[in-house]
Design an enzyme around this catalytic site. Sequence first.
Site, mmCIF file in Angstrom:
data_model
loop_
_atom_site.group_PDB
_atom_site.id
_atom_site.type_symbol
_atom_site.label_atom_id
_atom_site.label_comp_id
_atom_site.label_asym_id
_atom_site.label_seq_id
_atom_site.Cartn_x
_atom_site.Cartn_y
_atom_site.Cartn_z
ATOM 1 N N THR A 13 0.813 -1.214 0.000
ATOM 2 C CA THR A 13 0.000 0.000 0.000
ATOM 3 C C THR A 13 0.848 1.265 0.000
ATOM 4 O O THR A 13 0.536 2.237 -0.688
ATOM 5 C CB THR A 13 -0.934 0.023 1.226
ATOM 6 O OG1 THR A 13 -1.756 -1.144 1.213
ATOM 7 C CG2 THR A 13 -1.811 1.256 1.221
ATOM 8 N N TYR A 103 11.274 -21.480 8.483
ATOM 9 C CA TYR A 103 10.172 -21.659 7.535
ATOM 10 C C TYR A 103 10.470 -22.886 6.678
ATOM 11 O O TYR A 103 11.631 -23.151 6.337
ATOM 12 C CB TYR A 103 10.062 -20.421 6.653
ATOM 13 C CG TYR A 103 8.655 -19.913 6.435
ATOM 14 C CD1 TYR A 103 7.833 -19.598 7.508
ATOM 15 C CD2 TYR A 103 8.155 -19.719 5.159
ATOM 16 C CE1 TYR A 103 6.548 -19.108 7.302
ATOM 17 C CE2 TYR A 103 6.879 -19.226 4.934
ATOM 18 C CZ TYR A 103 6.080 -18.930 6.018
ATOM 19 O OH TYR A 103 4.808 -18.445 5.820
ATOM 20 N N ASP A 112 9.756 -8.156 4.829
ATOM 21 C CA ASP A 112 9.185 -7.318 5.880
ATOM 22 C C ASP A 112 8.949 -8.117 7.155
ATOM 23 O O ASP A 112 9.173 -7.629 8.264
ATOM 24 C CB ASP A 112 7.891 -6.656 5.408
ATOM 25 C CG ASP A 112 6.849 -7.665 4.919
ATOM 26 O OD1 ASP A 112 7.220 -8.809 4.574
ATOM 27 O OD2 ASP A 112 5.656 -7.310 4.875
ATOM 28 N N ARG A 113 8.507 -9.366 7.014
ATOM 29 C CA ARG A 113 8.241 -10.188 8.194
ATOM 30 C C ARG A 113 9.537 -10.531 8.919
ATOM 31 O O ARG A 113 9.601 -10.506 10.154
ATOM 32 C CB ARG A 113 7.495 -11.462 7.784
ATOM 33 C CG ARG A 113 6.116 -11.186 7.211
ATOM 34 C CD ARG A 113 5.429 -12.459 6.752
ATOM 35 N NE ARG A 113 5.136 -13.331 7.891
ATOM 36 C CZ ARG A 113 4.674 -14.573 7.768
ATOM 37 N NH1 ARG A 113 4.481 -15.081 6.553
ATOM 38 N NH2 ARG A 113 4.414 -15.285 8.840
ATOM 39 N N THR A 137 -1.194 -3.919 5.146
ATOM 40 C CA THR A 137 -2.180 -4.320 4.145
ATOM 41 C C THR A 137 -2.799 -5.656 4.538
ATOM 42 O O THR A 137 -4.002 -5.871 4.411
ATOM 43 C CB THR A 137 -1.514 -4.422 2.759
ATOM 44 O OG1 THR A 137 -0.887 -3.167 2.452
ATOM 45 C CG2 THR A 137 -2.541 -4.739 1.690
ATOM 46 N N THR A 190 -24.509 3.886 12.370
ATOM 47 C CA THR A 190 -23.761 3.016 11.458
ATOM 48 C C THR A 190 -22.268 3.309 11.543
ATOM 49 O O THR A 190 -21.443 2.389 11.531
ATOM 50 C CB THR A 190 -24.254 3.209 10.013
ATOM 51 O OG1 THR A 190 -25.653 2.951 9.964
ATOM 52 C CG2 THR A 190 -23.537 2.269 9.072
#
Length: 272
Positions: A13, A103, A112-113, A137, A190
């Site tokens: 984003t 992993y 980024d992680r 995002t 709302t």
Amino acid sequence: MASSILYFDIGNTSCKIGIARGQSRPIPYVLPTDHTQTADQFGLHLLQILHHAEVIPAEITACIASSVVPNMNSIVRHACERYVRQPLLFTPDDLPVPLENRYALPHEVGADRLVGAFAARRLFPNSPAIISVDFGTATTFDCVQGNAYLGGLICPGVLSSAAALATKTARLPRVNLELDEVRLIPGRSTATSLSHGFVFGFAAMAEGLCSRLAADLTGPVSIVGTGGFATSIAKVSPCFHAVRPDLLLEGLHLLYIEHTENQTANCTKELL
């Protein structure tokens, strides 16, 4: 002349740009992620940011990036080469992240992680286990045990959820994440129903998933919140031990400092 470092957290984003002098934390700026722009367009925006920060291009001595948007990489790289005369180094390819990556397919983990997990580990060096929660995002949960990155979870993000809701509901207003209340109340409009639903809903998700993930980790667990919506979520949730909206920029800065110090130490050993 003082030296400065440029850091780029290139997300789906937005592209966060950090400018750091010495050991101080990077000063953050944000541009929208737009892979249709040219390197010159991005470079001229970069010059405007440097001007605002009162940094001249000649002061920049390194450019470091974490990216999950491959189409942006060449744009930012060429902009750095042309406008600040520095090559762009990417993590983990050029600057490895000093965590054991457990992993199943290590290359599948977003940069980024890894950088966020590394930064959270450095923020709580004495904690046996870490959970880094990034409200971007997507909402990601990343677990660290000791010096090992274990993996985590990828969940819908606040913006992506709001966008999905907007496409299916013509009459709902835009979601406002700035709440006047810090306790959950039944919405009587709302707008309130939406804002409380999103903020408290994501807070409950963070609390529940962190609790379940912590049950699989050994020792006390420190939980770090980051990303654009972390501050809003943390106002109504007690589960975070620290909230650092720009954790990834901090992580890139710490990573570069450690890398530079290790290089200097190795050179000194070779001379001795």
